[in-house]
Scaffold this active site. Structure first.
Site, PDB file in Angstrom:
ATOM      1  N   GLU A  37       0.827  -1.210   0.000  1.00  0.00           N
ATOM      2  CA  GLU A  37       0.000   0.000   0.000  1.00  0.00           C
ATOM      3  C   GLU A  37       0.863   1.264   0.000  1.00  0.00           C
ATOM      4  O   GLU A  37       0.535   2.245  -0.676  1.00  0.00           O
ATOM      5  CB  GLU A  37      -0.946  -0.007   1.201  1.00  0.00           C
ATOM      6  CG  GLU A  37      -2.070  -1.026   1.110  1.00  0.00           C
ATOM      7  CD  GLU A  37      -3.024  -0.766  -0.046  1.00  0.00           C
ATOM      8  OE1 GLU A  37      -3.102   0.384  -0.522  1.00  0.00           O
ATOM      9  OE2 GLU A  37      -3.683  -1.717  -0.484  1.00  0.00           O
ATOM     10  N   TYR A 120      -7.075   5.679   4.566  1.00  0.00           N
ATOM     11  CA  TYR A 120      -7.181   4.685   3.499  1.00  0.00           C
ATOM     12  C   TYR A 120      -6.334   3.445   3.802  1.00  0.00           C
ATOM     13  O   TYR A 120      -6.820   2.317   3.744  1.00  0.00           O
ATOM     14  CB  TYR A 120      -6.772   5.285   2.157  1.00  0.00           C
ATOM     15  CG  TYR A 120      -6.563   4.231   1.104  1.00  0.00           C
ATOM     16  CD1 TYR A 120      -7.651   3.633   0.480  1.00  0.00           C
ATOM     17  CD2 TYR A 120      -5.284   3.788   0.766  1.00  0.00           C
ATOM     18  CE1 TYR A 120      -7.470   2.633  -0.458  1.00  0.00           C
ATOM     19  CE2 TYR A 120      -5.099   2.788  -0.171  1.00  0.00           C
ATOM     20  CZ  TYR A 120      -6.200   2.216  -0.783  1.00  0.00           C
ATOM     21  OH  TYR A 120      -6.000   1.212  -1.694  1.00  0.00           O
ATOM     22  N   ASP A 138     -10.251   5.514  -1.392  1.00  0.00           N
ATOM     23  CA  ASP A 138      -9.307   6.325  -2.159  1.00  0.00           C
ATOM     24  C   ASP A 138     -10.012   6.884  -3.385  1.00  0.00           C
ATOM     25  O   ASP A 138     -11.242   6.763  -3.526  1.00  0.00           O
ATOM     26  CB  ASP A 138      -8.073   5.503  -2.547  1.00  0.00           C
ATOM     27  CG  ASP A 138      -8.391   4.394  -3.536  1.00  0.00           C
ATOM     28  OD1 ASP A 138      -9.592   4.146  -3.804  1.00  0.00           O
ATOM     29  OD2 ASP A 138      -7.438   3.774  -4.063  1.00  0.00           O
TER      30      ASP A 138
END
Length: 208
Positions: A37, A120, A138
């Site tokens: 991520e 997020y 997102d």
């Protein structure tokens, strides 16, 4: 904003049949999801794959990252840019070692408290790794929700993001991780940015 609960099984089934074969989807290890991520922030998927594999070969777990010398860390990140990302990644690993005994926290708020992690990323880890009903919202997900609900509110406003999170929280299933990734995948593929959505192939076309 209101979302149809019928979207949940349709999206999950579609995701399981059509998801891209990406290396970070082969494990629900929160460390690996965190690395992916952070790398994917402001970087294309295709560019991340090689970096992701090299990084985890060199630093396979939280302790290895926490103890890595800066020179090695920056060398592994070289070419990805935005070096504050990898510095915060190491700080997060060091906090996990110092405050959580080397065990990645499973609680959303504790994940969010780690250095360099926002709403997020915390939602992505909490849902994908621990099946918590924590939305990962997102730009891709916001665009999908805007189209599904025919909401013309600019998606970059705090009000729209808040509305999106609340709408998702109401319909999140037990299989939270698959649902999170299904929304991400839809927004990155069929319902992508700067092009016409591929509505004929979309699992949500009946109620979009």
């Amino acid at each position: 904003m209101s979302l149809s609960p019928s979207a949940v099984p349709l999206l999950i089934d579609w995701y399981r049949q059509n998801r891209r074969d990406l290396p970070w989807r082969q494990s629900r290890d929160p460390y690996r999801v965190l690395v992916s991520e952070i790398m994917l922030q402001q970087t294309r998927v295709e560019a991340v794959i090689g970096y992701y594999k090299r990084f985890l070969t060199a630093l396979p777990d939280i302790q290895a990252l926490a103890n890595a010398p800066e020179e090695q860390l920056l060398k592994l990140w070289e070419g990805l840019g935005y070096y504050s990302r990898v510095r915060n990644l190491q700080k997060a690993a060091q906090v996990i070692m110092a405050e959580h005994g080397g065990v990645f926290p499973s609680d959303y708020d504790k994940i969010l408290a780690l250095p360099g992690i926002g709403d997020y990323t915390a939602g992505a880890i909490a849902s994908i790794c621990f099946d918590q009903p924590a939305p990962a919202v997102d730009g891709n997900v916001l665009r999908v929700l805007s189209r599904l609900t025919d909401d013309n509110t600019p998606i970059d406003t705090p009000a729209f993001k808040k509305s999106a999170r609340e709408a998702l929280e109401k319909i999140y299933p037990d299989r939270a991780g698959d649902f999170t990734q299904a929304l991400m995948e839809l927004g990155a593929t069929l319902c992508g940015p700067n092009r016409e959505p591929q509505c004929e192939s979309c699992p949500c076309r009946a109620f979009c």
